[in-house]
Design a protein around this motif. Sequence first.
Motif, PDB file in Angstrom:
ATOM      1  N   GLY A  78      15.966   2.116  -6.384  1.00  0.00           N
ATOM      2  CA  GLY A  78      17.222   2.573  -7.188  1.00  0.00           C
ATOM      3  C   GLY A  78      17.317   3.774  -7.346  1.00  0.00           C
ATOM      4  O   GLY A  78      16.648   4.791  -6.817  1.00  0.00           O
ATOM      5  N   ILE A  79      18.048   4.646  -8.133  1.00  0.00           N
ATOM      6  CA  ILE A  79      18.299   6.251  -8.198  1.00  0.00           C
ATOM      7  C   ILE A  79      16.910   6.540  -8.889  1.00  0.00           C
ATOM      8  O   ILE A  79      16.404   7.595  -8.746  1.00  0.00           O
ATOM      9  N   ASP A  80      16.897   5.811  -9.972  1.00  0.00           N
ATOM     10  CA  ASP A  80      15.736   6.367 -11.205  1.00  0.00           C
ATOM     11  C   ASP A  80      14.560   5.203 -11.147  1.00  0.00           C
ATOM     12  O   ASP A  80      13.912   5.155 -12.035  1.00  0.00           O
ATOM     13  N   ASP A  81      14.728   4.439 -10.171  1.00  0.00           N
ATOM     14  CA  ASP A  81      13.616   3.235 -10.394  1.00  0.00           C
ATOM     15  C   ASP A  81      13.131   2.843  -8.901  1.00  0.00           C
ATOM     16  O   ASP A  81      13.805   3.179  -7.848  1.00  0.00           O
ATOM     17  N   MET A  82      11.982   2.339  -8.916  1.00  0.00           N
ATOM     18  CA  MET A  82      11.247   2.009  -7.757  1.00  0.00           C
ATOM     19  C   MET A  82      10.291   0.920  -8.108  1.00  0.00           C
ATOM     20  O   MET A  82       9.734   0.466  -9.204  1.00  0.00           O
ATOM     21  N   SER A  83      10.430  -0.054  -7.346  1.00  0.00           N
ATOM     22  CA  SER A  83       9.759  -1.402  -7.220  1.00  0.00           C
ATOM     23  C   SER A  83       8.525  -1.748  -6.166  1.00  0.00           C
ATOM     24  O   SER A  83       9.309  -1.246  -4.898  1.00  0.00           O
ATOM     25  N   ILE A  84       7.506  -1.966  -6.331  1.00  0.00           N
ATOM     26  CA  ILE A  84       6.539  -2.330  -5.028  1.00  0.00           C
ATOM     27  C   ILE A  84       6.353  -3.727  -5.090  1.00  0.00           C
ATOM     28  O   ILE A  84       5.850  -4.103  -6.255  1.00  0.00           O
ATOM     29  N   VAL A  85       6.468  -4.399  -4.339  1.00  0.00           N
ATOM     30  CA  VAL A  85       6.304  -5.748  -4.124  1.00  0.00           C
ATOM     31  C   VAL A  85       4.836  -6.072  -3.311  1.00  0.00           C
ATOM     32  O   VAL A  85       4.745  -5.387  -2.081  1.00  0.00           O
ATOM     33  N   LEU A  86       4.119  -6.658  -3.719  1.00  0.00           N
ATOM     34  CA  LEU A  86       2.565  -6.969  -3.125  1.00  0.00           C
ATOM     35  C   LEU A  86       2.369  -8.262  -3.349  1.00  0.00           C
ATOM     36  O   LEU A  86       2.730  -8.993  -4.081  1.00  0.00           O
ATOM     37  N   ARG A  87       1.437  -8.532  -2.341  1.00  0.00           N
ATOM     38  CA  ARG A  87       0.553  -9.978  -2.577  1.00  0.00           C
ATOM     39  C   ARG A  87      -0.257  -9.885  -3.692  1.00  0.00           C
ATOM     40  O   ARG A  87      -0.748  -9.085  -3.928  1.00  0.00           O
ATOM     41  N   GLU A  88      -0.201 -11.025  -4.346  1.00  0.00           N
ATOM     42  CA  GLU A  88      -0.912 -11.089  -5.879  1.00  0.00           C
ATOM     43  C   GLU A  88      -2.557 -10.737  -5.547  1.00  0.00           C
ATOM     44  O   GLU A  88      -3.090 -10.183  -6.366  1.00  0.00           O
ATOM     45  N   ARG A  89      -2.977 -11.224  -4.324  1.00  0.00           N
ATOM     46  CA  ARG A  89      -4.466 -10.967  -4.044  1.00  0.00           C
ATOM     47  C   ARG A  89      -4.797  -9.632  -4.186  1.00  0.00           C
ATOM     48  O   ARG A  89      -5.923  -9.299  -4.029  1.00  0.00           O
ATOM     49  N   GLU A  90      -3.993  -8.694  -3.925  1.00  0.00           N
ATOM     50  CA  GLU A  90      -3.972  -7.220  -3.786  1.00  0.00           C
ATOM     51  C   GLU A  90      -4.431  -6.681  -5.315  1.00  0.00           C
ATOM     52  O   GLU A  90      -4.978  -5.820  -5.271  1.00  0.00           O
ATOM     53  N   LEU A  91      -3.943  -7.333  -6.203  1.00  0.00           N
ATOM     54  CA  LEU A  91      -4.079  -6.624  -7.628  1.00  0.00           C
ATOM     55  C   LEU A  91      -5.073  -7.169  -8.311  1.00  0.00           C
ATOM     56  O   LEU A  91      -4.952  -8.283  -9.061  1.00  0.00           O
ATOM     57  N   THR A  92      -6.411  -6.744  -8.271  1.00  0.00           N
ATOM     58  CA  THR A  92      -7.381  -7.081  -9.350  1.00  0.00           C
ATOM     59  C   THR A  92      -7.063  -6.742 -10.747  1.00  0.00           C
ATOM     60  O   THR A  92      -6.400  -5.873 -10.922  1.00  0.00           O
ATOM     61  N   PRO A  93      -7.567  -7.372 -11.790  1.00  0.00           N
ATOM     62  CA  PRO A  93      -7.262  -6.797 -12.981  1.00  0.00           C
ATOM     63  C   PRO A  93      -7.788  -5.296 -13.261  1.00  0.00           C
ATOM     64  O   PRO A  93      -6.936  -4.429 -13.889  1.00  0.00           O
ATOM     65  N   GLU A  94      -8.761  -4.717 -12.666  1.00  0.00           N
ATOM     66  CA  GLU A  94      -9.220  -3.443 -12.632  1.00  0.00           C
ATOM     67  C   GLU A  94      -8.275  -2.564 -11.998  1.00  0.00           C
ATOM     68  O   GLU A  94      -7.794  -1.746 -12.454  1.00  0.00           O
ATOM     69  N   LYS A  95      -7.830  -2.983 -10.660  1.00  0.00           N
ATOM     70  CA  LYS A  95      -6.827  -2.265 -10.193  1.00  0.00           C
ATOM     71  C   LYS A  95      -5.706  -2.032 -10.857  1.00  0.00           C
ATOM     72  O   LYS A  95      -4.743  -0.971 -10.758  1.00  0.00           O
TER      73      LYS A  95
END
Length: 448
Positions: free
Chosen positions: A344-361
Amino acid sequence: MKVTKFGGSSLASAQQLQKVLAIVKSDPERRFIVVSAPGKRYPDDTKVTDALITYYKHYQNQEDTRLDKEWIVNRYRDMAIALKMDLAIIESIKASIDQLEQLPIANNPYLYDAFLAAGEDNNAKLIAAFFRENGLDASYLHPSQAGLLVSSEPQNARLLPGSYERIQNISNSESILIIPGFFGVTRDNNICTFSRGGSDITGSLIAAGIQADLYENFTDVDGIFAAHPGVVPEAQPISALTYKEMRELAYAGFSVLHDEALIPVYHSKIPLVIKNTNNPDHPGTAVTLNSENRQQPVVGISGDDHFVCINIAKYLMNREIGFGRKVLQMLEELAISWEHLPTGIDDMSIVLRERELTPEKEQRIIDYLHNKLQVDSLTIEKELSIIMIVGENMKNHIGITASATKALSKKNINLVMISQGSSEVSIMFVIKSKHEKAAIQALYSAFF
Ligand code: ASP
């Protein structure tokens, strides 16, 4: 010349092998046969590849492997006995399964791949022998002899440049070649597999290498349906779709064919057909280069879950030069692959597959966005699904999105995000996973 690949369920039992023999015999152009490992005979059966994984784990932990080896060899032996074959072939299969235990464990990045590949490799030997005993001039061909030279990336191999020229050399073979799918060899002569389900990739590479007229991929369904039959039982079969459409559908949940298997045949302009070993007279689904004169705007609707969305907002984001780059650089440094990036103008979303996101990352992303990029707000939304409406013909029709959103709104389904690429081959909605089935059903009713 046709390259004909049979999947695991087509090769799971003696009865299935009889069907495969009949299919190969019925068409003299079927001269390059690519095979998977024996798959499941019934829903809670074990695939030979999975049994090999267990064998590998026991060997690696230096545990008892006798039952694993016995079970695996018996899978082949049972078929050979039921087919009344000469059992000498089983002795050679047994030796090859036993020899896996001679491979070094330490400093051997290819050990796991050698175990994985044994399912396909021994099945190809069995099938070549079975064909010969039934009057066909058939030979087993190891991928190294087929010219399948691959990169040194265990469980994720890619074909090395120059391999197509080598593969082409097999096109003059007098006999029918039975080639194990799923793996190639590295320059150092190590076995290296493609990712899981990768026998489809082998078939496609062989088809491209020999410049086949057709790549036939035999599985256990009559082709591809306009929606997953488990979600929409009345879903109609798709008789033909384009490579682009297939890619889009495969991306979001249509798993009939490995998505990496499309590229080699697509680049070589070789048509592909998905057919059913259990119903070979059915025409199946053809994957073609053009949509020809199809009238219907939508060819299929797919959905896939396990997506997450990182939502970032910062006042005057549009004026901050380099903001997007910094966000993407952070993802690159964390080795995260992202899927979609609606803004959007002042926002941005990043869609990822869940497996990419470990708790540490996840924690590192939160810290970086707050501390370094000083965002105003940040939320991470989970349990999201992607729904894709696919059809190359949509670009010639007005109102597709309107019909889709109307159908979804009638079911009270909130749209988290909408995205359409410039090629207009698909429209994507992000919704909460709990609505996924209802959304696919509503969209199916709207378009079919
Ligand atoms: N047998 C391998 C697997 O189960 C490859 C394949 O069947 O395509 O992943």
